[in-house]
Design a protein around this motif. Sequence first.
Motif: not given
Length: 179
Positions: A111-133
């Motif tokens: 919602a921030h004005e300065d980020l209105r054109k920014a792309g978003v990369l989400i890293y789902a980190n710690k995938q090596d841990v058992k039972d992670c999302m």
Amino acid sequence: MGLLFSRLWSYFTHEEHKLVIIGLDNAGKTTILYQFLMEEVVHTSPTLGSNVEEVVWKNIHFVMWDIGGQESIRQGWQTYYANTEFIILVVDSTDRERIGISKEELWKMLAHEDLRKAGVLIYANKQDVKDCMTAAQISKELNLTAIKKHKWQIQACCALTGEGLYQGLEWIVSQLKSR
């Protein structure tokens, strides 16, 4: 001929892109930054403030701002938003209790004005841990399909091994080329 000229030109230009790496404390932001920089695990302590490093990958210069994720620091994240082309949100895939806080912070950023054109990369980190999302579960929890005004991508990864990190950067490069 155009492709050849474009490729030659890229060797002589200095393309620089600002990325902000954000996420809750202990999500793996600094570990990811130093994986990109040195391709090795660096033992870190909680980031109080920010780290900034220039990472060159595929002849593209990324200025990466790694911002601390403690609650007291999150209030000041917006001071880093000016001229940001991409947000990298790092989510700890094992932290089910705070996924709602990650969602709140993501939607505040969007919602921030300065980020209105920014792309978003989400890293789902710690995938090596058992039972992670999984990345799909995190996508659902963050309500990513409701993002309409920003290009976004979620990428499963492990900051310790580097697995998945460069696929995320590849997505950013593809977004830069499609402009």
